[in-house]
Design an enzyme around this catalytic site. Structure first.
Site, PDB file in Angstrom:
ATOM      1  N   ARG A  84      -2.948   1.105  -6.303  1.00 11.55           N
ATOM      2  CA  ARG A  84      -1.947   1.159  -7.655  1.00 11.55           C
ATOM      3  C   ARG A  84      -2.067   0.504  -8.728  1.00 11.55           C
ATOM      4  O   ARG A  84      -1.824  -0.515  -8.419  1.00 11.55           O
ATOM      5  CB  ARG A  84      -0.752   1.846  -7.013  1.00 11.55           C
ATOM      6  CG  ARG A  84      -0.879   3.062  -5.165  1.00 11.55           C
ATOM      7  CD  ARG A  84      -1.195   4.238  -6.231  1.00 11.55           C
ATOM      8  NE  ARG A  84      -1.730   5.535  -5.265  1.00 11.55           N
ATOM      9  CZ  ARG A  84      -2.939   5.877  -5.046  1.00 11.55           C
ATOM     10  NH1 ARG A  84      -3.666   5.185  -5.697  1.00 11.55           N
ATOM     11  NH2 ARG A  84      -2.913   7.160  -3.847  1.00 11.55           N
TER      12      ARG A  84
ATOM     13  N   HIS B 147     -10.498   4.932 -11.364  1.00 13.19           N
ATOM     14  CA  HIS B 147      -9.729   5.255 -10.367  1.00 13.19           C
ATOM     15  C   HIS B 147     -10.478   5.903 -10.138  1.00 13.19           C
ATOM     16  O   HIS B 147     -10.409   7.541  -8.685  1.00 13.19           O
ATOM     17  CB  HIS B 147      -8.999   6.126 -10.530  1.00 13.19           C
ATOM     18  CG  HIS B 147      -7.535   6.706  -9.112  1.00 13.19           C
ATOM     19  ND1 HIS B 147      -6.013   6.084  -9.290  1.00 13.19           N
ATOM     20  CD2 HIS B 147      -8.337   6.737  -8.027  1.00 13.19           C
ATOM     21  CE1 HIS B 147      -5.663   6.681  -8.013  1.00 13.19           C
ATOM     22  NE2 HIS B 147      -7.106   6.167  -7.710  1.00 13.19           N
TER      23      HIS B 147
END
Ligand code: NDP
Ligand code: OXD
Length: 308
Positions: free
Chosen positions: A223, A271
């Site tokens: 993350r 991502h």
């Protein structure tokens, strides 16, 4: 009757909805602002807006459409009656391995410096190292970390793995959370596949970088908030870190004009390291709804106290 509420906006929720509706046309879906939401027992989400889940009084299950659930946990009180589940999929492991392998080869075979040299027309042949001479450290030995560590070990890299507890993994030297110094020391390529928790937030920081081999590279697929961006920028400037492959960011999409877009040595990907297919995600959520209806516990539950 099961009532599903789609809590958005968020990565892929719409596409998971379409896939679920195709597989189970009779299932009732609504949005948080519709009256049926008050009755909803299942929520499907990615990054629920602050307060949105707390406003749904009858939830029994909150299902992430992704592997991580950090953005959900931070929104839910520690109400043990509300279960949180995530997606766990072999296809996800394969995708993550492909991404990580690309990054490892990029640094191990010096494609980073060759691409840089091309800009100036510099013909310079970096020395080739054997895979066993490159030490790769994988932070997180869960579903994805294990698959990546094992895959890299099978290719001959000198692989270390780090997790909270103790693990045994063929071909991989493993370390628990009390052994981070031994794990980090001498790592050439550090891969973060940790979940974001209060313990792991900011773990990719100056102190961590200083323990790696000089000129190490960092790959962050966990993350964005694992990384202290300023520490990375300084380490790149000082050349103690030679490069970073970043797939995740504290703010996504990464804002236009953010320094990471333009920093030499940083590769930004949006991502995409790995995603399960929408059909797989939809089927896993439907199976968990069925389990709940049958009075069974759903699988791939997240521990709200541990944070993953
Ligand atoms: P898992 O929950 O299966 O594994 C998490 C691992 O992290 C476990 O090995 C756990 O240790 C370890 N861990 C947790 N806390 C600590 C800590 N404080 N110190 C050391 N180790 C710790 O997760 P997954 O492998 O499925 O996914 C990992 C993360 O990858 C997700 O949470 C998500 O953030 C990210 N992800 C990113 C994607 C992308 O496209 N960029 C796609 C999918 C996921 P232990 O085993 O001992 O409990
Ligand atoms: C994630 C995912 O958790 O894409 O990042 O599944």
């Amino acid at each position: 009757m099961t009532q599903v509420v789609l809590v958005g906006p968020g990565k892929d929720v719409e596409r998971v909805h379409s896939a679920m509706a195709a597989l189970r046309p009779a299932l009732s879906f609504c949005r948080p602002d519709e009256p049926q939401a008050a009755e909803a027992d299942i929520a499907i989400c990615w990054a629920p807006p602050p307060g949105s889940l707390g406003a749904l009084p009858n939830l029994r299950l909150i299902h992430s459409v992704g592997a991580g659930a950090d953005n959900i946990i931070s929104e839910v009180s520690r109400d043990k009656n509300v279960l949180i589940c995530r997606i766990v999929d072999p296809g996800h492991c394969q995708g993550m391995f492909e991404y990580v392998l690309w990054g490892v080869l990029h640094y191990h075979r010096h494609f980073d410096s060759m691409l840089q040299n091309q800009r100036t027309g510099t013909w310079q042949r970096p020395a080739q190292r054997a895979a066993y001479e490159t030490t790769v450290g994988v932070m997180g030995l869960g579903t994805l970390g294990k698959a990546c560590a094992s895959g890299l070990a099978r290719l001959g890299f000198n692989v270390r793995g780090w997790a909270r507890g103790t693990h045994t993994l063929e071909g991989v030297k493993t370390f628990d959370s009390t052994q981070s110094g031994d794990f980090l020391s001498g790592v050439d390529i550090l891969i973060c596949l940790l979940p974001l928790t209060e313990e792991t937030r900011g773990i990719l920081c100056a102190d961590t970088f200083s323990q790696l081999a000089p000129g190490a590279a960092v790959i962050n697929c966990g993350r964005g908030a694992h990384l202290r961006e300023d520490d990375l920028l300084q380490a790149l400037e000082a050349r103690s870190i030679r490069g970073a492959l970043l797939d995740v960011f504290s703010v996504e999409p990464l804002p236009l004009g953010h320094p990471l877009w333009q920093t030499d040595g940083v590769i930004v990907t949006p991502h995409v390291a790995s995603s399960a297919s929408f059909k797989v995600i939809a089927q896993q959520i439907l199976d968990n709804i069925d389990r709940l209806q049958a009075g069974e516990l759903p699988v791939n539950r997240v521990d709200g106290d541990l944070g993953y």
